[in-house]
Motif scaffolding. Structure first.
Motif, short mmCIF file in Angstrom:
data_model
loop_
_atom_site.label_atom_id
_atom_site.label_comp_id
_atom_site.label_asym_id
_atom_site.label_seq_id
_atom_site.Cartn_x
_atom_site.Cartn_y
_atom_site.Cartn_z
N THR A 83 0.88 -1.22 0.00
CA THR A 83 -0.13 0.15 -0.01
C THR A 83 0.83 1.36 0.01
O THR A 83 1.91 1.25 0.82
N GLY A 108 -3.27 -4.77 -2.84
CA GLY A 108 -4.71 -4.02 -2.76
C GLY A 108 -4.93 -3.71 -4.01
O GLY A 108 -4.30 -3.88 -5.30
N LYS A 111 -10.10 0.90 -4.27
CA LYS A 111 -9.63 1.91 -3.49
C LYS A 111 -8.98 1.58 -2.46
O LYS A 111 -8.53 2.30 -1.53
N GLY A 112 -8.79 0.22 -1.98
CA GLY A 112 -7.92 -0.44 -0.90
C GLY A 112 -8.78 -1.51 -0.29
O GLY A 112 -9.61 -2.36 -1.02
N HIS A 115 -10.47 -1.76 6.28
CA HIS A 115 -9.71 -1.64 7.43
C HIS A 115 -9.40 -2.64 8.45
O HIS A 115 -8.34 -2.83 9.12
N ARG A 118 -6.53 -4.79 7.78
CA ARG A 118 -5.12 -4.13 8.15
C ARG A 118 -5.17 -4.18 9.69
O ARG A 118 -3.92 -4.17 10.23
N GLU A 125 2.94 -3.31 6.69
CA GLU A 125 2.54 -2.71 5.57
C GLU A 125 3.64 -2.14 4.59
O GLU A 125 4.56 -1.33 5.53
#
Ligand code: ADE
Length: 226
Positions: A83, A108, A111-112, A115, A118, A125
């Motif tokens: 990321t 990823g 848009k990602g 969370h 994560r 990361e």
């Protein structure tokens, strides 16, 4: 070493792998590509959804990622998310990852990623630079290349990996091959001298000089740690 790579675009990755460096993967390292769609829990194999709160782009759903990582068992050492807002990838990170036995990489996309992935699943990361790519696939391949070439027998010539630019914080020395003179351009005499001590001194000096001139940021770190 075993590397598992989780992606929303497995075909793109497989095509890229056929084209590149990864022919060198052998008994010392295996790479498994996982299509996140395979781990989806719904009938449409959906792996992304709209962001809560609005905004552009789609977000990777948590369930397929959790399912996939959990299916890989307890031998996993690190689950790495590629990321642009991660820690900047460096040779020193490559070195430390090359000592692990089992890496999982999550590329990823859109848009990602939700969370919660994560916050709970990801152990590290990593960003490959201060720019934004359309997905984490190329960053993942780049990381894999940098890590695998450090593993004995994968590169074939581990000594040369250890002599790379950055291994000791300095840029590399210029290299030359025959002919000794080409279009009036001569290979530095010291390299032709056969005097290994003098050659090592010359290389050391020129590496410091190049690092000072080209990468003042690295030079500052080098001097601070010297
Ligand atoms: N995904 C998109 N851009 C990236 C970057 N710079 N580093 C890592 N992953 C990314």
């Amino acid at each position: 070493m075993r590397i598992d790579l989780l992606t929303a675009v497995p075909d793109q990755l497989r095509n890229a792998l056929d084209l590149t460096v990864f022919r060198r993967i052998n008994d010392e390292a295996t790479l498994h590509i996982h299509d996140l769609r395979t781990y989806s829990e719904d009938d449409h194999c959906q792996i992304d959804d709209y962001p809560y709160g609005g905004g552009s782009g789609m977000v990777l759903k948590p369930e397929p990622i959790f399912r996939c990582v959990e299916s890989l068992g307890s031998s996993v050492d690190e689950v790495i998310y590629l990321t642009p807002d991660g820690e900047l990838f460096t040779q020193s990170i490559a070195n430390s990852l090359s000592l692990k036995n089992h890496l999982v990489l999550l590329s990823g996309h859109y848009k990602g990623v939700d969370h919660r992935v994560r916050d709970t699943l990801i152990t590290r990361e990593v960003s490959i630079g201060d720019f934004v790519l359309s997905g984490g696939e190329i960053p993942a391949l780049l990381l894999i290349d940098a890590v695998l070439r450090l593993i004995p027998k994968v590169l074939g010539d581990t000594q040369s990996a250890l002599e790379d630019s950055f291994q000791d914080g300095l840029l590399g020395a210029p290299t030359y091959t025959r002919p000794a003179s080409y279009r009036g351009l001569d290979v530095p005499e010291v390299l032709q001298s056969g005097n290994h001590l003098k050659i090592a001194e010359w290389r050391d000096e020129i590496r410091q000089q190049r690092t000072r001139e080209r990468r003042p940021d690295l030079w500052k770190q080098y001097v601070a740690h010297a």
